[in-house]
Write an enzyme that holds these catalytic residues in place. Structure first.
Site, mmCIF file in Angstrom:
data_model
loop_
_atom_site.group_PDB
_atom_site.id
_atom_site.type_symbol
_atom_site.label_atom_id
_atom_site.label_comp_id
_atom_site.label_asym_id
_atom_site.label_seq_id
_atom_site.Cartn_x
_atom_site.Cartn_y
_atom_site.Cartn_z
ATOM 1 N N GLU A 45 -15.672 52.174 16.522
ATOM 2 C CA GLU A 45 -16.966 51.662 16.070
ATOM 3 C C GLU A 45 -18.100 52.157 16.967
ATOM 4 O O GLU A 45 -17.999 52.133 18.193
ATOM 5 C CB GLU A 45 -16.919 50.129 16.099
ATOM 6 C CG GLU A 45 -18.203 49.436 15.688
ATOM 7 C CD GLU A 45 -18.095 47.924 15.767
ATOM 8 O OE1 GLU A 45 -19.016 47.241 15.288
ATOM 9 O OE2 GLU A 45 -17.092 47.424 16.321
ATOM 10 N N LYS A 116 -21.227 48.145 7.840
ATOM 11 C CA LYS A 116 -20.488 46.949 8.246
ATOM 12 C C LYS A 116 -21.093 45.712 7.587
ATOM 13 O O LYS A 116 -22.313 45.507 7.623
ATOM 14 C CB LYS A 116 -20.541 46.829 9.773
ATOM 15 C CG LYS A 116 -19.749 45.690 10.374
ATOM 16 C CD LYS A 116 -19.822 45.763 11.899
ATOM 17 C CE LYS A 116 -19.012 44.689 12.580
ATOM 18 N NZ LYS A 116 -19.075 44.800 14.068
ATOM 19 N N TYR A 122 -21.733 35.883 18.118
ATOM 20 C CA TYR A 122 -21.167 34.820 18.947
ATOM 21 C C TYR A 122 -20.588 35.472 20.190
ATOM 22 O O TYR A 122 -20.433 36.698 20.261
ATOM 23 C CB TYR A 122 -20.077 34.061 18.181
ATOM 24 C CG TYR A 122 -18.959 34.935 17.671
ATOM 25 C CD1 TYR A 122 -17.852 35.219 18.465
ATOM 26 C CD2 TYR A 122 -19.013 35.505 16.398
ATOM 27 C CE1 TYR A 122 -16.824 36.037 18.009
ATOM 28 C CE2 TYR A 122 -17.991 36.319 15.941
ATOM 29 C CZ TYR A 122 -16.906 36.586 16.749
ATOM 30 O OH TYR A 122 -15.900 37.403 16.302
ATOM 31 N N CYS A 152 -14.486 46.664 12.254
ATOM 32 C CA CYS A 152 -14.224 45.574 13.196
ATOM 33 C C CYS A 152 -14.291 44.171 12.585
ATOM 34 O O CYS A 152 -13.324 43.713 11.996
ATOM 35 C CB CYS A 152 -15.146 45.696 14.410
ATOM 36 S SG CYS A 152 -14.433 44.942 15.904
ATOM 37 N N LYS A 184 -5.868 38.510 24.122
ATOM 38 C CA LYS A 184 -6.515 39.085 22.934
ATOM 39 C C LYS A 184 -5.576 39.997 22.137
ATOM 40 O O LYS A 184 -5.591 39.948 20.898
ATOM 41 C CB LYS A 184 -7.765 39.861 23.372
ATOM 42 C CG LYS A 184 -8.620 40.425 22.231
ATOM 43 C CD LYS A 184 -9.411 39.339 21.545
ATOM 44 C CE LYS A 184 -10.444 39.901 20.569
ATOM 45 N NZ LYS A 184 -11.615 40.477 21.250
ATOM 46 N N GLY A 293 -16.612 44.296 52.088
ATOM 47 C CA GLY A 293 -16.170 43.530 53.233
ATOM 48 C C GLY A 293 -14.719 43.120 53.046
ATOM 49 O O GLY A 293 -14.325 42.669 51.972
ATOM 50 N N LEU A 294 -13.929 43.290 54.103
ATOM 51 C CA LEU A 294 -12.518 42.905 54.073
ATOM 52 C C LEU A 294 -12.337 41.804 55.105
ATOM 53 O O LEU A 294 -12.377 42.055 56.315
ATOM 54 C CB LEU A 294 -11.637 44.107 54.382
ATOM 55 C CG LEU A 294 -10.125 43.918 54.200
ATOM 56 C CD1 LEU A 294 -9.778 43.567 52.757
ATOM 57 C CD2 LEU A 294 -9.371 45.180 54.628
ATOM 58 N N SER A 300 -10.824 39.227 48.938
ATOM 59 C CA SER A 300 -11.142 40.593 49.353
ATOM 60 C C SER A 300 -9.887 41.462 49.357
ATOM 61 O O SER A 300 -9.955 42.660 49.085
ATOM 62 C CB SER A 300 -11.824 40.612 50.722
ATOM 63 O OG SER A 300 -10.962 40.167 51.749
ATOM 64 N N ASN A 376 -24.722 30.323 56.225
ATOM 65 C CA ASN A 376 -25.274 31.334 55.324
ATOM 66 C C ASN A 376 -25.817 32.528 56.088
ATOM 67 O O ASN A 376 -25.793 33.663 55.592
ATOM 68 C CB ASN A 376 -26.367 30.724 54.453
ATOM 69 C CG ASN A 376 -25.824 29.732 53.441
ATOM 70 O OD1 ASN A 376 -24.648 29.775 53.097
ATOM 71 N ND2 ASN A 376 -26.679 28.838 52.970
ATOM 72 N N THR A 400 -16.714 40.262 46.089
ATOM 73 C CA THR A 400 -15.331 39.799 45.958
ATOM 74 C C THR A 400 -15.182 38.340 45.540
ATOM 75 O O THR A 400 -14.076 37.820 45.530
ATOM 76 C CB THR A 400 -14.587 39.994 47.296
ATOM 77 O OG1 THR A 400 -15.211 39.187 48.307
ATOM 78 C CG2 THR A 400 -14.622 41.449 47.747
#
Length: 546
Positions: A45, A116, A122, A152, A184, A293-294, A300, A376, A400
């Protein structure tokens, strides 16, 4: 005995790249003719524009570019495959109205167009904004078979399916751009089988593949016979051409059994969706790779494995940014995983920067006790470092945070939310653990201790996520009911959940819409992601309850 070879072109177009998509389509028809002697080639499509083109459809240059593409296809394909019927998806203005179209090309001429009829409006779909619905069926005869063209949602709606069968179609051919979410594929097949049995016709379902912003398309194109049994199923998460041979017997066309890819298990399917979404976002946007960042934590760690599988270790750079509260095992586990996956890795202690900020703010904060502000600050220093590396090296920052954290605001604006894309944005914390365990069954990728230790943001002494949130099993169950199910707080309580927990969680979800609106885009894998299909006002006076 009559026969017909139809090739499903399961490809990954780039939205807006009409010239590039056209060139790829021409080559796909060439390959389908050479490799499979195709009588019919079917694309997905809106293939020429990619799906969804959104407000690109409103550009004045859209129609002339499409006209040029259709002319190029007609001229070039006629030279090497004049007897091959090509069914192509594209938008178009006709008599001042815009339609979602499927055009039929044969022998250098466009022989017909189908508009179509069922326009979804939605969840992530917004087709009423752009298109007018069609009203008429299109049945094209080729090589002795009458092909009924659908697009579709027509298949989901059902009425256009019955209309096409009544118009004389022997085989129903549908062009699709069906986004993935958990479960799905099985959901589609149940519905398509019902449609095939309703009209006693074979159904051809050709799906797109690849990532487009938050949407991801899983492929899995398939053919069902008139009894609703799967005859051919193309691979998931892999672009390519899939042939199917139809034969006519006693006036009925039936598909011959061919390759049938197995339906993937949930963990594998979800993991592939995350890899595909990240890979296509990075590659289609032109980034050299990603930096992230790990921390030594589970989010992560899983994000790093996804990045390596999507891009290759040489395009992934990980940075550990320890502070006073970073546990030694976090440092050790991060280093172990970086070595295990072979990524670029460096350690950047942030204490000097955090303390410099604190000293600068000391007068302004005089008389005020420590709180989450100081936590923070640590996160925002890390965000500054990652963005500096991104700017200097052309690497996209991969964030992450998982869906559970994003839902309740357990994240820092301009800190750990800084970045370009988040593979885990729509993945609940309980699924993070499931995916981590599944990934380790494929090859060693995540240290076991990362999976088994209690989760912590490590922004304060001895901090654990459970200090401020319900356990993730409970939290995710409440969130799924509130976000995907749109259940009220009282209905969730009636389902067996603690009243205090429920009201705490739903209030956090409502209060943190402003954060989510500023978060990076990420892969949508549930029925209700934080993006296109969940739109709540930031400022409002709604109170949770019934």
């Amino acid at each position: 005995m009559q026969d017909l070879t139809l090739v499903m072109a399961q490809l990954d177009p780039l939205v807006g790249d009409i010239a590039g998509n056209t060139a790829a389509a021409i080559e796909a028809v060439r390959e389908a003719k050479l490799e499979h002697d195709a009588d019919v080639v079917v694309f997905s499509e809106l293939y020429l524009t990619g799906y969804p083109p959104e407000d690109l459809l409103l550009r004045e240059a859209m129609e002339p570019r499409l006209a040029e593409a259709l002319t190029e296809m007609a001229q070039k394909i006629a030279k090497f495959a004049p007897q091959t019927l090509v069914v192509m998806g594209y938008p178009g203005l006709r008599d001042g109205q815009r339609y979602n179209l499927a055009g039929v090309l044969l022998g250098g001429e466009w022989r017909g167009e189908y508009a179509k009829q069922a326009l979804p409006n939605y969840q992530v779909f917004d087709e009423d904004r752009y298109f007018e619905p069609g009203t008429q069926p299109l049945v094209i005869e080729h090589a002795g078979a009458r092909l009924g063209i659908l697009i579709c949602e027509d298949l989901w709606d059902g009425a256009p399916v019955r209309q096409s069968a009544q118009a004389g179609a022997d085989i129903l051919v549908t062009l699709n751009a069906s986004p993935f979410h958990l479960d799905k594929p099985a959901e589609r097949e149940r519905l398509f089988a019902t449609r095939a049995r309703e009209v006693s016709r074979p159904v051809v379902y050709v799906n797109a593949i690849g990532g487009q912003d938050e949407l991801v398309f899983d492929g899995g194109s398939l053919v069902l016979d008139a009894q609703g049994e799967v005859a051919v199923r193309a691979p998931f998460w892999l672009a390519g051409l899939m042939p199917v041979r139809f034969v006519a017997a006693d006036g009925d066309w039936r598909p011959e059994p061919g390759e049938r890819e197995a339906l993937p298990e949930s963990e594998e399917n979800l993991y592939c969706a995350l890899v595909t979404g990240l890979r296509d976002y990075v590659n289609k946007s032109g980034f050299k790779g990603v930096v992230m960042g790990l921390s030594g934590g589970i989010d992560s760690a899983l994000s790093l494995a996804i990045a390596v599988d999507a891009l290759g270790a040489d395009r992934v750079h990980a940075v550990m940014m320890p502070y006073h509260y970073t546990a030694e095992i976090s440092r050790a586990d991060a280093a172990e995983q970086a070595q295990l996956l072979g990524v670029g890795y460096e350690v950047m202690p942030i204490a000097p920067m955090v303390e410099a900020f604190a000293a600068t703010l000391a007068d302004s904060f005089s008389g005020l006790g420590a709180d989450t502000t100081e936590e923070n600050l640590q996160s925002r220093v890390r965000g500054v470092l990652l963005m500096a590396i991104s700017n200097k090296k052309g690497l996209m920052v991969q964030t992450t945070g998982n869906k559970s954290e994003m839902a309740v605001g357990y994240a820092t604006l301009y800190g750990d939310m800084v970045g370009g894309y988040n593979a885990l944005k729509d993945v609940y914390k309980t699924w993070v653990y499931r995916l981590a365990r599944w990934r380790n069954t494929q090859s060693a990728a995540i240290p076991e201790r990362v999976i088994t230790r209690p989760p912590s943001a490590e922004l304060a002494p001895d901090q654990q996520d459970s200090d401020s949130l319900p356990g993730y099993d409970v939290l995710d169950a409440i969130l799924e009911r509130y976000i995907e199910g749109d259940m009220s707080a009282e209905a969730i309580i009636a389902a067996g959940y603690d009243r205090d927990d429920v009201y705490k969680v739903v209030k956090l979800v409502d209060r943190n819409e402003y954060k989510r609106r500023q978060a990076p885009v990420g892969v949508r894998v549930t029925l209700r992601g934080f993006g296109r299909d969940r739109r709540y006002p930031i400022v409002n006076g709604w109170q949770p309850g019934n």
